[in-house]
Design an enzyme around this catalytic site. Structure first.
Site, short mmCIF file in Angstrom:
data_model
loop_
_atom_site.label_atom_id
_atom_site.label_comp_id
_atom_site.label_asym_id
_atom_site.label_seq_id
_atom_site.Cartn_x
_atom_site.Cartn_y
_atom_site.Cartn_z
N GLN A 73 1.18 -10.86 -3.61
CA GLN A 73 -0.24 -10.51 -3.59
C GLN A 73 -0.69 -10.00 -4.96
O GLN A 73 0.05 -9.27 -5.61
CB GLN A 73 -0.48 -9.40 -2.57
CG GLN A 73 -0.29 -9.83 -1.13
CD GLN A 73 -0.58 -8.68 -0.19
OE1 GLN A 73 0.03 -7.63 -0.30
NE2 GLN A 73 -1.49 -8.89 0.73
N ASP B 232 -2.36 -7.47 -5.80
CA ASP B 232 -2.74 -6.34 -4.97
C ASP B 232 -3.11 -5.15 -5.85
O ASP B 232 -2.41 -4.86 -6.81
CB ASP B 232 -1.54 -5.97 -4.10
CG ASP B 232 -1.95 -5.23 -2.84
OD1 ASP B 232 -3.15 -5.08 -2.61
OD2 ASP B 232 -1.03 -4.82 -2.10
N ARG C 135 6.27 -11.70 5.36
CA ARG C 135 5.69 -11.62 6.69
C ARG C 135 6.30 -12.70 7.57
O ARG C 135 6.35 -13.86 7.17
CB ARG C 135 4.16 -11.78 6.63
CG ARG C 135 3.53 -10.63 5.87
CD ARG C 135 2.03 -10.71 5.86
NE ARG C 135 1.49 -9.64 5.01
CZ ARG C 135 0.23 -9.53 4.64
NH1 ARG C 135 -0.65 -10.44 5.06
NH2 ARG C 135 -0.17 -8.54 3.88
N HIS D 87 -8.29 -1.04 -0.78
CA HIS D 87 -7.27 -2.08 -0.92
C HIS D 87 -8.01 -3.34 -1.35
O HIS D 87 -9.04 -3.66 -0.76
CB HIS D 87 -6.59 -2.42 0.39
CG HIS D 87 -6.05 -1.25 1.17
ND1 HIS D 87 -4.72 -1.05 1.35
CD2 HIS D 87 -6.68 -0.26 1.84
CE1 HIS D 87 -4.54 0.03 2.10
NE2 HIS D 87 -5.72 0.53 2.41
N LYS E 114 -13.67 -4.45 5.98
CA LYS E 114 -13.45 -5.17 4.73
C LYS E 114 -14.60 -6.11 4.41
O LYS E 114 -15.38 -6.49 5.28
CB LYS E 114 -12.14 -5.95 4.79
CG LYS E 114 -12.10 -6.95 5.93
CD LYS E 114 -10.80 -7.75 5.94
CE LYS E 114 -10.84 -8.80 7.01
NZ LYS E 114 -10.06 -9.98 6.76
N CYS F 239 0.79 -1.24 0.00
CA CYS F 239 0.00 0.00 0.00
C CYS F 239 0.83 1.29 0.00
O CYS F 239 0.59 2.17 -0.83
CB CYS F 239 -0.99 0.04 1.16
SG CYS F 239 -1.35 -1.51 1.95
N HIS G 273 -4.77 -0.99 -5.49
CA HIS G 273 -5.28 0.10 -4.68
C HIS G 273 -6.05 1.05 -5.58
O HIS G 273 -5.50 1.52 -6.57
CB HIS G 273 -4.14 0.80 -3.94
CG HIS G 273 -3.51 -0.09 -2.93
ND1 HIS G 273 -2.40 -0.84 -3.20
CD2 HIS G 273 -3.88 -0.40 -1.66
CE1 HIS G 273 -2.10 -1.56 -2.13
NE2 HIS G 273 -2.99 -1.32 -1.18
ZN LIG Z 1 -3.17 -2.17 0.63
#
Ligand SMILES: [Zn+2]
Ligand SMILES: [Zn+2]
Length: 590
Positions: free
Chosen positions: A325, A327, A307, A455, A409, A278, A329
């Protein structure tokens, strides 16, 4: 916790009691420790003079059935601590628990609850089924080592795992699911199909992808990237490290540090491997002055994150320490938020359906205990997600307190081929990060405004989703996902050249084909292709070459002879390009 009050919990708890009773009957002097219900079953830990073997499980089950037949009622008794210590004087683990009650709850907590049936008793708060005859169908599954209180400095105990269900049918179904899950375990199939491995030299939770796995990922990644571009996303790329000040601004060091790898110290700053993408996307947004005309901005990355998950929770690709990910945004104006979230819902359903998953269970997760941002922000964000859900017409449930630390979420859970639920998609609305990073855009009114951020990860991560796909399909992927789609097997040496021609022709049409020209017998080569779950095997010899045909075999070993080669290609290309989930039945060929 609701589960803990449920009938299944009581049933399994009571079954664990009877198992411990049976073990004590069979091994006089057995010391019993603890035995809670767990997901799908129960266990009990014992200190026994001899090592149990799988044959002993049958013996114990038999004894349990005997106890069930006797229909012994469970009775509850309250004892003083002193009475309890006397009653369990030969049971050191129970004594330690009774003594612990005092330590934990003060000298005032002086009563101990005991459940007793026949002559056997256990420390326990209950509840139980009324009598042993009320137990359902059960089976003892395995024996494992376990340390008393989970501490390796303590005595090692023998743990017996079992499962219990209200009816025989439910037990049978469960045992079938276990058997299926074992056959499908991606940690076994992954290396067997030569997709990936977890070399010890690399560190726990870190995978390397082999050539076939690299190709498998490319297929997934290309599909995702092309689709995202078509849906108005932009593709970005960001590094794997950032200085500590970035993670301070984002709030990660404050709220998420325990999941991050420790910092790398350099002369100028401390650097952290990124646990999320992010903040990097925020910096891309902030690289220019933005106006309302630039919004919504949808930044997408297959972003590698790290992680530091506890070693005990690592589980192959499903829970790893390094993963990628899918991912994105979405940065938008507040009045665009609901439509953007709806767009993500649509994209989610389209993508997951393409991979063979349908009918998700959808949950809205609200503010957790550890969170950034004020109540008003949380209320606005939850409201936007609710509005989108209501507008979508999809049913959803509420998961209180399960949101991310920066926003509420919506999660999508999908069922796999053997009925297991996987949380894959997550969509989060965030007013906090735009604030922390002072993100702005010039509005139509020429004033500065703060955008909102969504996200979202649709598959979750490429690694975890690959694990789910392997288990869902048991490694037998649809044609479009198979790294190797067709294997050509020339019958004899003299047919090799023709085999190579077939491979070239297939590749010209975009089909991933390989030849197996090894000196193994024909049957062995066919068998090997089936073990590798190659969707189609083409065998060609004199007869086939003369006729322009091939003998086609599928993964189940079914065979159709004399299939015109060009007709097969047409069929394979159509199946590949339509991303069909089922391979063609051989009868449809030629
Ligand atoms: Zn994010
Ligand atoms: Zn009990």
């Amino acid at each position: 916790m609701a589960e803990q009050q449920g009938d299944l919990y009581i049933l399994r708890h009571s079954t664990a009691h009877v198992m411990a009773q049976a073990v004590c009957d069979l091994w006089p002097g057995a010391k019993y420790a603890i035995g809670p219900p767990i997901a799908d079953g129960f266990y009990y830990d014992f200190d026994l003079p001899e090592q149990l073997t799988p044959d002993d499980l049958e013996k114990i089950e038999k004894r349990m059935k005997h106890i069930v037949k006797q229909d012994q009622p469970f009775t509850r008794q309250e004892l003083s601590r002193e009475e309890a210590l006397e009653r369990f004087k030969d049971q050191p683990y129970k004594k330690e628990i009774i003594e612990g009650v005092e330590e934990e709850e003060g000298a005032g907590a002086s009563t101990v609850t005991v459940y007793k049936n026949d002559g056997w008793e256990d420390l326990c708060l209950g509840p139980h089924v009324a009598s042993t005859k009320k137990l359902g169908a059960f089976k003892l599954l395995s024996i494992a080592g376990a340390y008393w209180r989970g501490d390796e400095h303590n005595q090692q105990l023998q743990r017996i795992y079992g499962t219990a269900w209200p009816t025989q049918q439910e037990l049978d179904d469960h045992l079938h699911r276990i058997e299926e899950a074992e056959k499908r375990d991606h940690r076994k199939l992954g290396p067997q199909l030569d997709l990936f491995s977890f070399p010890e030299e690399l560190g726990a939770g870190l995978a390397v992808w082999h050539p076939k796995g690299g190709l498998f990922r490319k297929i997934i990644e290309d599909y995702l990237k092309d689709l995202h571009l078509r849906k108005g996303y932009e593709i970005v790329a960001t590094p794997h490290l950032a200085k500590s000040n970035l993670w301070e601004t984002s709030g990660h060091l404050e709220k998420y540090a325990e999941t991050m790898y420790p910092p790398m110290h350099t002369d100028s700053a401390d650097y952290y491997a990124k646990p999320m993408n992010c903040p990097f996307h925020v910096l891309i947004y902030k690289s220019q002055t933005r106006s309302y005309r630039d919004l919504p901005m949808r930044l997408s990355e297959l972003g590698g994150v790290y992680r530091y998950e506890k070693a005990g929770v690592l589980h192959g690709l499903l829970r790893a320490r390094g993963f990628t990910q899918d991912d994105s945004h979405i940065i938008c104006m507040p009045d665009q938020l609901v439509d953007e979230v709806l767009g993500v819902f649509d994209l989610t359903l389209e993508i997951l359906e393409t991979f063979g998953f349908k009918n998700p269970r959808i949950a809205l997760s609200t503010k957790p205990g550890v969170a950034i941002g004020d109540e008003e922000m949380w209320a606005k964000a939850e409201d936007a997600l609710r509005q989108a859900l209501d507008k979508s017409g999809m049913a959803y449930e509420l998961d209180e307190g399960e949101g991310a630390f920066y926003g509420p979420k919506v999660d999508f859970h999908f069922k796999d081929a053997i009925g297991r639920n996987w949380q894959l998609t997550t969509i989060q609305v965030d007013f906090a990060l735009p604030d922390r990073f002072e993100m702005e855009y010039a509005g139509e009114d020429n004033e500065r405004h703060r955008p909102v951020m969504v996200h979202r990860a649709i598959l979750g991560s490429i690694e975890r989703f690959s694990g789910v796909l392997i288990e869902h399909y048991a490694g037998a992927f649809p044609l479009w996902l198979s790294p190797e789609q067709v294997r050509v097997i020339p019958i004899a040496d003299r047919h090799h050249e023709h085999g190579e021609k077939l491979v070239t022709r297939l590749r010209e049409e975009g089909i991933r084909a390989q030849i197996d020209a090894s000196s193994e017998t024909l049957n062995k080569r066919i068998r090997e292709a089936q073990l590798q779950k190659v969707p189609y095997v083409l065998v060609a010899g004199d007869q086939e070459i003369a006729a322009g045909t091939a003998s086609v075999r599928d993964r189940d070993g079914k065979e159709k002879r004399g299939v015109p080669f060009e007709a097969f290609i047409q069929r394979a290309v159509a199946e590949n390009e339509s991303r069909a989930l089922e391979t063609a039945s051989l009868d449809e060929l030629g």
